[in-house]
Each structure stands twice: as structure tokens, then as C-alpha cells.
Design a protein around this motif. Sequence first.
Motif, PDB file in Angstrom:
ATOM      1  N   ILE A   1    -115.497  56.345 105.675  1.00 48.66           N
ATOM      2  CA  ILE A   1    -114.807  56.214 107.015  1.00 48.66           C
ATOM      3  C   ILE A   1    -115.353  56.115 108.206  1.00 48.66           C
ATOM      4  CG2 ILE A   1    -112.563  57.290 107.822  1.00 48.66           C
ATOM      5  CD1 ILE A   1    -112.051  56.030 104.922  1.00 48.66           C
ATOM      6  N   LEU A   2    -115.235  55.055 108.562  1.00 50.29           N
ATOM      7  CA  LEU A   2    -116.132  54.931 110.112  1.00 50.29           C
ATOM      8  C   LEU A   2    -115.075  55.330 111.382  1.00 50.29           C
ATOM      9  CD1 LEU A   2    -117.602  51.623 109.343  1.00 50.29           C
ATOM     10  CD2 LEU A   2    -118.753  53.619 109.042  1.00 50.29           C
ATOM     11  N   GLN A   3    -113.930  55.315 111.220  1.00 48.74           N
ATOM     12  CA  GLN A   3    -112.881  55.762 112.205  1.00 48.74           C
ATOM     13  C   GLN A   3    -111.699  56.000 111.759  1.00 48.74           C
ATOM     14  OE1 GLN A   3    -113.148  52.606 115.411  1.00 48.74           O
ATOM     15  NE2 GLN A   3    -111.199  53.532 116.410  1.00 48.74           N
TER      16      GLN A   3
ATOM     17  N   ALA B   1    -101.121  55.375 112.339  1.00 44.89           N
ATOM     18  CA  ALA B   1    -102.798  55.571 112.184  1.00 44.89           C
ATOM     19  C   ALA B   1    -103.365  54.291 112.188  1.00 44.89           C
ATOM     20  CB  ALA B   1    -103.125  56.509 111.211  1.00 44.89           C
ATOM     21  N   TYR B   2    -104.717  54.200 112.410  1.00 43.65           N
ATOM     22  CA  TYR B   2    -105.716  53.316 112.087  1.00 43.65           C
ATOM     23  C   TYR B   2    -106.899  53.724 111.704  1.00 43.65           C
ATOM     24  CZ  TYR B   2    -108.135  49.258 114.088  1.00 43.65           C
ATOM     25  OH  TYR B   2    -109.000  47.990 114.121  1.00 43.65           O
ATOM     26  N   VAL B   3    -107.369  53.241 110.674  1.00 44.35           N
ATOM     27  CA  VAL B   3    -108.567  53.595 109.965  1.00 44.35           C
ATOM     28  C   VAL B   3    -109.410  52.062 109.789  1.00 44.35           C
ATOM     29  CG1 VAL B   3    -109.540  54.573 107.785  1.00 44.35           C
ATOM     30  CG2 VAL B   3    -107.460  55.373 108.666  1.00 44.35           C
ATOM     31  N   ILE B   4    -110.847  52.449 110.185  1.00 50.51           N
ATOM     32  CA  ILE B   4    -111.586  51.432 109.732  1.00 50.51           C
ATOM     33  C   ILE B   4    -112.772  52.096 108.817  1.00 50.51           C
ATOM     34  CG2 ILE B   4    -113.611  50.030 110.884  1.00 50.51           C
ATOM     35  CD1 ILE B   4    -112.136  50.068 113.430  1.00 50.51           C
ATOM     36  N   GLY B   5    -113.157  51.287 107.860  1.00 49.08           N
ATOM     37  CA  GLY B   5    -114.071  51.869 106.914  1.00 49.08           C
ATOM     38  C   GLY B   5    -114.960  50.863 106.154  1.00 49.08           C
ATOM     39  N   ARG B   6    -115.665  51.323 105.399  1.00 45.50           N
ATOM     40  CA  ARG B   6    -116.506  50.495 104.532  1.00 45.50           C
ATOM     41  C   ARG B   6    -116.189  50.866 103.057  1.00 45.50           C
ATOM     42  NH1 ARG B   6    -120.927  47.177 104.902  1.00 45.50           N
ATOM     43  NH2 ARG B   6    -122.440  47.342 103.373  1.00 45.50           N
TER      44      ARG B   6
ATOM     45  N   THR C   1    -120.714  44.782  95.082  1.00 45.30           N
ATOM     46  CA  THR C   1    -120.135  44.121  96.168  1.00 45.30           C
ATOM     47  C   THR C   1    -119.666  45.183  97.009  1.00 45.30           C
ATOM     48  OG1 THR C   1    -118.266  42.438  97.051  1.00 45.30           O
ATOM     49  CG2 THR C   1    -117.777  44.142  95.179  1.00 45.30           C
ATOM     50  N   ASP C   2    -119.499  44.686  98.483  1.00 42.82           N
ATOM     51  CA  ASP C   2    -119.224  45.668  99.478  1.00 42.82           C
ATOM     52  C   ASP C   2    -118.360  44.809 100.681  1.00 42.82           C
ATOM     53  OD1 ASP C   2    -121.374  44.749 100.799  1.00 42.82           O
ATOM     54  OD2 ASP C   2    -122.484  46.410 100.616  1.00 42.82           O
ATOM     55  N   GLY C   3    -118.028  45.544 101.585  1.00 38.90           N
ATOM     56  CA  GLY C   3    -117.517  45.075 102.946  1.00 38.90           C
ATOM     57  C   GLY C   3    -116.655  46.180 103.727  1.00 38.90           C
ATOM     58  N   HIS C   4    -116.120  45.606 104.633  1.00 34.28           N
ATOM     59  CA  HIS C   4    -115.281  46.520 105.252  1.00 34.28           C
ATOM     60  C   HIS C   4    -114.078  46.376 105.226  1.00 34.28           C
ATOM     61  CE1 HIS C   4    -119.345  46.460 107.320  1.00 34.28           C
ATOM     62  NE2 HIS C   4    -119.047  47.524 107.819  1.00 34.28           N
ATOM     63  N   PHE C   5    -113.061  47.322 105.545  1.00 33.02           N
ATOM     64  CA  PHE C   5    -111.677  47.296 105.775  1.00 33.02           C
ATOM     65  C   PHE C   5    -111.075  47.864 107.165  1.00 33.02           C
ATOM     66  CE2 PHE C   5    -112.620  51.246 103.550  1.00 33.02           C
ATOM     67  CZ  PHE C   5    -112.094  52.236 104.181  1.00 33.02           C
ATOM     68  N   THR C   6    -109.758  47.338 107.457  1.00 29.83           N
ATOM     69  CA  THR C   6    -109.020  47.975 108.702  1.00 29.83           C
ATOM     70  C   THR C   6    -107.718  48.416 107.872  1.00 29.83           C
ATOM     71  OG1 THR C   6    -110.209  46.618 110.205  1.00 29.83           O
ATOM     72  CG2 THR C   6    -107.970  47.765 110.652  1.00 29.83           C
TER      73      THR C   6
ATOM     74  N   SER D   1    -100.746  47.893 106.305  1.00 32.58           N
ATOM     75  CA  SER D   1    -101.498  46.595 106.332  1.00 32.58           C
ATOM     76  C   SER D   1    -102.687  46.906 106.335  1.00 32.58           C
ATOM     77  CB  SER D   1    -101.220  46.061 107.758  1.00 32.58           C
ATOM     78  OG  SER D   1    -101.630  44.850 107.817  1.00 32.58           O
ATOM     79  N   ASP D   2    -103.339  46.298 105.396  1.00 36.59           N
ATOM     80  CA  ASP D   2    -104.953  46.117 104.734  1.00 36.59           C
ATOM     81  C   ASP D   2    -105.511  44.965 105.290  1.00 36.59           C
ATOM     82  OD1 ASP D   2    -107.394  46.506 103.437  1.00 36.59           O
ATOM     83  OD2 ASP D   2    -106.336  47.497 101.571  1.00 36.59           O
ATOM     84  N   HIS D   3    -106.659  45.016 105.912  1.00 35.83           N
ATOM     85  CA  HIS D   3    -107.652  43.806 105.947  1.00 35.83           C
ATOM     86  C   HIS D   3    -108.867  44.313 105.648  1.00 35.83           C
ATOM     87  CE1 HIS D   3    -109.164  40.509 108.991  1.00 35.83           C
ATOM     88  NE2 HIS D   3    -109.685  40.400 107.520  1.00 35.83           N
ATOM     89  N   SER D   4    -109.053  43.465 104.397  1.00 38.27           N
ATOM     90  CA  SER D   4    -110.392  43.922 103.735  1.00 38.27           C
ATOM     91  C   SER D   4    -111.244  42.706 103.414  1.00 38.27           C
ATOM     92  CB  SER D   4    -110.228  44.418 102.362  1.00 38.27           C
ATOM     93  OG  SER D   4    -109.644  45.763 102.463  1.00 38.27           O
ATOM     94  N   SER D   5    -112.724  42.778 103.886  1.00 45.45           N
ATOM     95  CA  SER D   5    -113.364  41.473 103.779  1.00 45.45           C
ATOM     96  C   SER D   5    -115.036  41.960 103.492  1.00 45.45           C
ATOM     97  CB  SER D   5    -113.261  40.445 104.857  1.00 45.45           C
ATOM     98  OG  SER D   5    -113.732  41.182 106.074  1.00 45.45           O
TER      99      SER D   5
END
Length: 150
Positions: A100-102, A111-116, A127-132, A146-150
Motif C-alpha cells: 500500500i503506497l497511499q 477512501a482512496y488507495v494506491i498500491g502495488r 507478474t506485477d503492477g499498480h492499482f487504484t 472501483s478498481d483500476h489495476s494495470s
Amino acid sequence: MKQFLTVVVLSLLALPALSQQTAQKIAASRDRRAILEILKRQTDDWNTGRVDKFMAGYWNSDSLTFVGKVGVTYGYQATLANYKKRYPDRESMGTLKFDILQLDLLTPTIAYVIGRFHLTRPEIGDTDGHFTLLWHKIKNRWVIVSDHSS
């Protein structure tokens, strides 16, 4: 003596504001902990092959959105179906780790979460990536809307 009484009266007037700020900080701390616990539970469920339980962190609604490499998916059932299609077995699921980055509480219910994420998959490649993640507290329960993963 007059100055002392003035200080006492002003202090007493300030107490409600201080206690409200304290209550808000306690609530925010509790909400952060709840979100992090859901993410931990999702990790545990994923790592034991329980995709259905992993999905419990998501809003069970046709209005759920998931944005991934192939585009936008609408709805809980469609998102679950995509997970099952993309990760049909334990080998493809691998072992999940979140960083969890933020984590920002924008309001008491948003709430808003940014992670890897990182999937360790020895047989087919990691495999890896980031998500919001956008979270909403609905009926006193935090869910991913809402999940944005790439």
C-alpha cells in the motif's frame, strides 16, 4: 483572578471542538485499519485459492467498475467471472502480495488507495503492477466500488 477565570472559561469553550477533533481522528484511524484488514483478508483468500471470498472486499453491485488491461468491466458478477477466467487454477493465481503506497480518507465515507501488487508464480512467471481503489462506506461497511489495476 479575573485573568484566571478568563483562561478557565476559554478552555471550557474549546473542549467540545477538541473532543470532536479527537473523535474524528479515532474514527479515521478505525476506518484506515478496517480497509487495511480487508486488503489483508483479500490477500489471504487469494493465496488459498478462494476467489469468491477475495471478492467479498468488492461492492456486490452492477455499478461496481473494474478497469484493467482489457478495458472496463461493469458489475460484481462480471468482475468475478473475469477473475475466474484469467486465474482458473492455483498455478495461475500464484501468491499475492500488496504494497500500500497511499491511503487517503477523502470524507468519512470515501477512501482512496494506491498500491502495488505482485503475483509470485514460479511455473508460469511472476507478474506485477499498480492499482487504484476507490472505497465507499456503505451500511457501515467499507467496499471497493472501483478498481483500476494495470
